[in-house]
Design an enzyme around this catalytic site. Structure first.
Site: not given
Length: 465
Positions: A161-163
């Site tokens: 997951l990207d933030k």
């Protein structure tokens, strides 16, 4: 891409780097094509042609990563090119074997075999289930671009997951207000909002949003100090809002007690602003990118759905990334990654764990999404490049759709397997009967159409989700 030669401003670099807050740029600093300029005017000397910019490099990474995923498609095409000649050869063989009993009987048996081998039910079994699965997903706000990607989530073992824009909302908000010298929170917020009302900086928007519902006066004679803060006259008194640089370089003041409190508030991922008058500091505003309220719950739900690990891949600084990861229950954090480093991280996860899904929204996530077994884009906050590179798009940016997608994919895959098994078993049974001369041509036709209808109705069960 280029170098700032004159002026100062704040740039939103989140589409490229994943940084949650704008970055101040002054003469000598590097800027990238594709970033968004804030309130100030910049004179930039370009250092790279359009085809060599960071954005162009990311687009090439997306194309290269996408090419690595076409092997299965080529295999399917090769299989299809072999199937039809094989069936025709089998029918010819049956004709020759039974030719001794008369050419009419041999031809009849060969025709029965051709009807049995006709892949109507087998071919329909998968696409009908896929169309039903895609339709059900669309009804739940999940756009799956291709039938192949409907089956992939069932095999995902690791979610990367990207933030910014994925686990967080991608926009800052005021998370804490500290007041001094008899001022209350409403007064500090309303005065700060008055000064920042016309500013274009994302932090200014956060302050104005936090003051929504309050009585915000109109500020006069507002002066902006680029990259530092702003000041103006509110109700006949001068108020100012700014960073520690504003306090030090513009005001020429130092307040030990207030600065100590500022350091306490300035935890990872937070920016702290001072609000004051000509006489004193009225308060402090802590601003941070807001984590999605259901992020922790949905990360836990992913694990309950069978995902072995959840990893964060972000270009943001490590302290901020680790703070968000801890709050969200992430297993592993990889921070300060450039786009090509995200691709390398995805490839490493694929070698170690198998099926990997990459979820993101920015240009910097696009190549990693294209390289992963499954790329998922957040549509509302997502860039065009990210949405184009993704295999699946969450139309409502709802993280709860991720565990739902896994379970939906497994159900669709189960129904596809049921359909294929049913089609093959019925075909095999009638094929054996045909060899012994028991099955007639009409029986073969009825069996073929009956199984075709059965697999269609079985596939339509997916629409009831």
């Amino acid at each position: 891409d280029g170098i700032v030669r004159d002026g100062a401003s704040s740039l939103d670099q989140s589409p490229l780097t994943g940084e949650s807050l704008p970055v101040t740029k002054e003469p000598g600093d590097e800027v990238f094509a594709g970033t968004i300029n804030g309130p100030g005017a910049l004179v930039v000397e370009t250092t790279k042609e359009a085809g060599e910019t960071t954005v162009a490099h990311m687009v090439r990474l997306v194309e290269l990563a996408g090419e690595k995923r076409s092997a299965s498609e080529r295999w399917v095409e090769r299989f299809a090119s072999v199937y039809t000649p094989a069936v025709m050869a089998a029918a010819l063989l049956v004709f020759l074997v039974f030719l001794g009993g008369g050419w009419g009987d041999a031809l009849y048996r060969a025709l029965v075999l051709l009807v049995i081998a006709c892949p109507c039910a087998l071919v329909i079994s998968t696409p009908v289930a896929v169309v039903a699965g895609l339709t059900a997903a669309a009804r739940h706000g999940v756009l799956v671009k291709d039938g192949r990607h409907l089956e992939t989530p069932a095999r995902i073992r690791v979610f990367a997951l990207d933030k910014t824009g994925t686990l967080t909302r991608g926009r800052p908000r005021v998370v804490e207000v500290v007041t001094y010298d008899g001022h209350d929170e409403k007064e500090v917020l309303s005065r700060a909002a008055a000064v920042e009302a016309r500013a274009e900086h994302p932090i200014a928007h956060a302050i104005v949003a936090a003051a929504k519902g309050l009585s915000v006066p109109v500020a006069e004679r507002v002066t902006a100090h680029r990259g530092k803060g702003a000041e103006g006259v509110v109700d006949g008194r001068r108020f100012w809002v700014g960073s520690h640089r504003f306090l030090d370089e513009v005001r020429g003041e130092e307040h030990d007690r207030v600065c100590a409190r500022m350091e306490e508030l300035a935890s990872p991922g937070r920016s702290v602003l001072f609000v004051g008058t000509d006489r004193h500091v009225c308060g402090l505003l802590a601003v941070a990118d807001e984590m999605r309220p259901d992020a922790r719950e949905q990360v836990a739900e992913l694990k309950r759905a069978g995902v072995e690990r959840v990893v964060m891949l972000t270009g943001d600084n490590r302290p901020t990334a680790e703070a968000i990861a801890l709050a969200a229950g992430i297993d592993e954090v990889r921070a300060e990654l450039l786009p090509d480093q995200k691709v390398a991280a995805v490839e490493e996860l694929m070698r170690a764990d198998g099926g990997v899904a990459m979820v993101g929204d920015g240009i910097n996530d696009a190549a990693a999404m294209a390289r992963a077994d499954l790329g998922i884009a957040m549509a509302v906050a997502g860039t065009d490049v990210a949405i184009e590179a993704a295999d699946v798009v969450l139309m409502t940016d709802d993280l709860s759709r991720l565990p739902w997608l896994i379970r939906h994919s497994r159900r669709a895959l189960s129904i596809i397997r049921q359909n294929i098994a049913a089609a093959l078993l019925f075909k095999a049974a009638v094929f054996v009967l045909a060899l012994f001369g028991v099955a007639s041509l009409w029986m073969a036709i009825a069996a073929d159409m009956g199984v075709s209808l059965a697999v269609v109705f079985n596939a339509l069960r997916l629409l009831r989700e």
